[in-house]
Design an enzyme around this catalytic site. Structure first.
Site, short mmCIF file in Angstrom:
data_model
loop_
_atom_site.label_atom_id
_atom_site.label_comp_id
_atom_site.label_asym_id
_atom_site.label_seq_id
_atom_site.Cartn_x
_atom_site.Cartn_y
_atom_site.Cartn_z
N HIS A 22 0.84 -1.14 0.00
CA HIS A 22 -0.11 -0.01 0.00
C HIS A 22 0.92 1.08 0.01
O HIS A 22 0.68 2.23 -0.78
CB HIS A 22 -0.65 0.24 1.32
N LYS A 46 -17.86 -5.29 7.55
CA LYS A 46 -16.64 -6.10 7.12
C LYS A 46 -15.80 -6.15 8.43
O LYS A 46 -15.65 -5.12 9.10
CB LYS A 46 -15.68 -5.25 6.10
N ARG A 95 -2.33 -6.33 -8.31
CA ARG A 95 -1.18 -7.18 -7.81
C ARG A 95 -1.08 -8.28 -8.98
O ARG A 95 -0.23 -8.81 -9.40
CB ARG A 95 -1.48 -8.06 -6.42
N SER A 133 -2.99 -7.82 3.16
CA SER A 133 -3.29 -7.52 4.53
C SER A 133 -3.44 -8.92 5.30
O SER A 133 -3.09 -9.17 6.32
CB SER A 133 -4.06 -6.57 4.83
P1 ADP Z 1 -9.76 -3.77 0.18
O1 ADP Z 1 -10.10 -4.11 1.50
O2 ADP Z 1 -10.56 -2.75 -0.31
O3 ADP Z 1 -9.55 -4.91 -0.72
P2 ADP Z 1 -6.92 -3.22 0.53
O4 ADP Z 1 -6.67 -2.57 1.77
O5 ADP Z 1 -6.74 -4.73 0.43
O6 ADP Z 1 -8.29 -2.76 0.42
O7 ADP Z 1 -6.20 -2.60 -0.81
C1 ADP Z 1 -6.41 -1.30 -1.12
C2 ADP Z 1 -6.00 -1.23 -2.62
O8 ADP Z 1 -4.73 -1.32 -2.51
C3 ADP Z 1 -6.58 -2.10 -3.61
O9 ADP Z 1 -6.56 -1.44 -4.99
C4 ADP Z 1 -5.66 -3.19 -3.84
O10 ADP Z 1 -5.57 -4.02 -4.99
C5 ADP Z 1 -4.25 -2.51 -3.49
N1 ADP Z 1 -3.10 -3.21 -2.89
C6 ADP Z 1 -3.23 -4.10 -1.79
N2 ADP Z 1 -2.33 -4.56 -1.64
C7 ADP Z 1 -1.08 -4.22 -2.77
C8 ADP Z 1 0.13 -4.42 -2.83
N3 ADP Z 1 0.78 -5.44 -2.15
N4 ADP Z 1 0.76 -3.82 -4.12
C9 ADP Z 1 0.06 -2.97 -4.61
N5 ADP Z 1 -1.28 -2.86 -4.61
C10 ADP Z 1 -1.86 -3.02 -3.61
#
Ligand code: ADP
Length: 172
Positions: A22, A46, A95, A133
């Site tokens: 992120h 959620k 990803r 995460s």
């Molecule tokens: P959600 O709960 O909406 O899936 P996340 O917090 O997991 O949200 O992710 C938010 C955004 O960050 C999404 O666009 C996701 O694809 C992107 N994202 C998550 N992990 C990574 C990563 N390791 N590298 C690049 N983008 C990521």
């Protein structure tokens, strides 16, 4: 009605917790846009490990050195959140192939909800593309000795101890 600004973007997610993946998207987004607002979703349906306020706090302290980035919590639709801060762009990270499919569907839905908003996708950096995460929480719950060192490959320093403390609280 507010006027959308193309040089302003929102980057939304649960950030439960914020990972190096992120953070990489936030840093790169901050170079692309004049202003980037990170939206921490607070969806009561959620289940998250961290309370919304804590996710905002951890994200805010981690990006504090980036002057054109701010962090806010939001509830409801991403498109409405973007409007509320006059952002014209929804920034997303992608990803994998499966992410691409989900993101494509979501961006189509968002463009129906608000045709004036544009989604912009950044490919995950190679070194962070395996990080999610969910995976990091599993590692944190299963790590015994040396958990701090193990998590350093996935998380910003500011997030490691808070995550381990939360895991201990959840276990007890
Ligand atoms: P959600 O709960 O909406 O899936 P996340 O917090 O997991 O949200 O992710 C938010 C955004 O960050 C999404 O666009 C996701 O694809 C992107 N994202 C998550 N992990 C990574 C990563 N390791 N590298 C690049 N983008 C990521």
């Amino acid at each position: 009605m507010s006027t959308l600004v193309r040089s302003r973007a929102v980057y939304c997610g649960s950030f439960d917790p914020l990972t190096l993946g992120h953070l990489d998207i936030i840093r790169r987004g901050a170079r692309l846009f004049e202003k980037l607002t990170v939206g921490v979703g607070t969806n009561p349906d959620k289940k998250t490990l961290f309370e919304p306020e804590r996710r905002v706090e951890l994200t805010r302290s981690t990006v504090a050195e980036l002057p054109n980035v701010d962090v806010r919590s939001f509830r409801g639709l991403t498109v409405d959140f973007a409007r509320s801060v006059d952002a014209g762009v929804l920034l997303r990270g992608v990803r994998s192939l499966s992410d691409t499919e989900t993101e494509f569907t979501m961006s189509l839905a968002n463009s129906v909800l608000d045709p004036d908003l544009e989604s912009v996708f950044l490919m995950a950096s190679e070194k962070y593309s395996h990080i999610s995460s969910t995976l990091i929480k599993q590692i944190a719950f299963m790590s015994g000795d040396g958990a701090t060192d193990k998590l350093a490959a996935f998380l910003p320093d500011s997030v490691i101890e808070p995550l381990l403390q939360q895991v201990r609280r959840d276990r007890s």
